[in-house]
Design an enzyme around this catalytic site. Sequence first.
Site, mmCIF file in Angstrom:
data_model
loop_
_atom_site.group_PDB
_atom_site.id
_atom_site.type_symbol
_atom_site.label_atom_id
_atom_site.label_comp_id
_atom_site.label_asym_id
_atom_site.label_seq_id
_atom_site.Cartn_x
_atom_site.Cartn_y
_atom_site.Cartn_z
ATOM 1 C CE LYS A 1 10.278 28.311 12.646
ATOM 2 N NZ LYS A 1 11.611 28.410 12.036
ATOM 3 C CG ASP B 1 12.994 39.234 7.841
ATOM 4 O OD1 ASP B 1 12.617 38.752 8.933
ATOM 5 O OD2 ASP B 1 14.156 39.612 7.631
ATOM 6 C CE LYS C 1 12.902 46.420 10.231
ATOM 7 N NZ LYS C 1 13.814 46.357 9.095
ATOM 8 N N GLY C 2 8.417 41.915 12.311
ATOM 9 C CA GLY C 2 7.646 40.757 11.855
ATOM 10 C C GLY C 2 6.178 40.769 12.239
ATOM 11 C CB VAL D 1 7.536 30.246 7.718
ATOM 12 C CG1 VAL D 1 7.153 28.788 7.620
ATOM 13 C CG2 VAL D 1 7.634 30.668 9.175
ATOM 14 C CG ASP E 1 12.899 29.397 16.061
ATOM 15 O OD1 ASP E 1 12.526 28.242 15.813
ATOM 16 O OD2 ASP E 1 14.007 29.824 15.708
HETATM 17 P P1 IMP Z 1 13.456 32.914 19.087
HETATM 18 O O1 IMP Z 1 14.157 33.810 20.058
HETATM 19 O O2 IMP Z 1 14.339 31.781 18.630
HETATM 20 O O3 IMP Z 1 12.118 32.409 19.566
HETATM 21 O O4 IMP Z 1 13.292 33.748 17.770
HETATM 22 C C1 IMP Z 1 12.233 34.479 17.496
HETATM 23 C C2 IMP Z 1 12.508 35.390 16.323
HETATM 24 O O5 IMP Z 1 13.321 34.762 15.315
HETATM 25 C C3 IMP Z 1 11.209 35.689 15.657
HETATM 26 O O6 IMP Z 1 10.593 36.798 16.262
HETATM 27 C C4 IMP Z 1 11.621 35.923 14.231
HETATM 28 O O7 IMP Z 1 12.035 37.257 14.067
HETATM 29 C C5 IMP Z 1 12.810 35.026 14.029
HETATM 30 N N1 IMP Z 1 12.409 33.747 13.392
HETATM 31 C C6 IMP Z 1 12.370 32.521 13.959
HETATM 32 N N2 IMP Z 1 11.956 31.592 13.089
HETATM 33 C C7 IMP Z 1 11.706 32.247 11.933
HETATM 34 C C8 IMP Z 1 11.217 31.824 10.641
HETATM 35 O O8 IMP Z 1 10.921 30.649 10.359
HETATM 36 N N3 IMP Z 1 11.095 32.806 9.719
HETATM 37 C C9 IMP Z 1 11.390 34.113 9.953
HETATM 38 N N4 IMP Z 1 11.837 34.542 11.141
HETATM 39 C C10 IMP Z 1 11.996 33.620 12.126
HETATM 40 MG MG MG Z 2 10.488 38.748 15.360
#
Ligand code: IMP
Ligand code: MG
Length: 199
Positions: free
Chosen positions: A146, A174, A58-59, A168, A118
């Site tokens: 990030k 969230d 939902k972000g 964040v 991330d």
């Molecule tokens: P990744 O697979 O590690 O790139 O994660 C991506 C997902 O993790 C994002 O779409 C977010 O839903 C969640 N996420 C990663 N970092 C944050 C943060 O700092 N705040 C909130 N959600 C995060």
């Molecule tokens: Mg997300």
Amino acid sequence: MVKKHAASITKKTPGLRPGESVRPLISDARVQTRLKQLGKEIRQDFPTEPLHLIGVLKGSVFFLTDLARELGGEVSFDFLSVSSYGSGTDSTGEVKLIKDLDVSIEGKTVIVVEDILDTGLTLKYLLRFFEEKKPKQLRVVVLLDKIERRIADVRADYTGFVIPNEFVVGYGLDYDERYRNLPDVCVLQVGPKGKSKPA
Ligand code: IMP
Ligand code: MG
């Protein structure tokens, strides 16, 4: 009788729980300014093309709806929802599809709209998933990146802001489903003073 000292909650008041605090990182005004630029960048690359935006729930909801209104031209959108296996805030890399797309993306120019990049593991899974569905072109726009945290070899084509390795919230992002409604992107701190939530 006039109520004295009535609690005044503004739209910028975070719904804090004990031990939690937030500090603004990127104001909503800066976000909106950057979105105008991103809209222009994307339209420069695809001046006349119909664009099909895919938001990752939902972000990305506020980001997608605001960005869509900066693009002009023919725009459609769809959403899908994924969850990473495992608990906590760390991605395990295993991704489960919770809600599939409503319409086919075959032959379309697709822009994947993500809130934050991330480790990149979620995006890597998504790109493979979308590529199998034969879009005409596939691009990625993320609001936040990030970079320091990257594990998977993926990158966004368009990036709003590169941010440090901090957890964040706000503008859709969230913590346990809370804080999405904060207009600014804020750093969340949980626990002892000064300790940022491990991302
Ligand atoms: P990744 O697979 O590690 O790139 O994660 C991506 C997902 O993790 C994002 O779409 C977010 O839903 C969640 N996420 C990663 N970092 C944050 C943060 O700092 N705040 C909130 N959600 C995060
Ligand atoms: Mg997300």
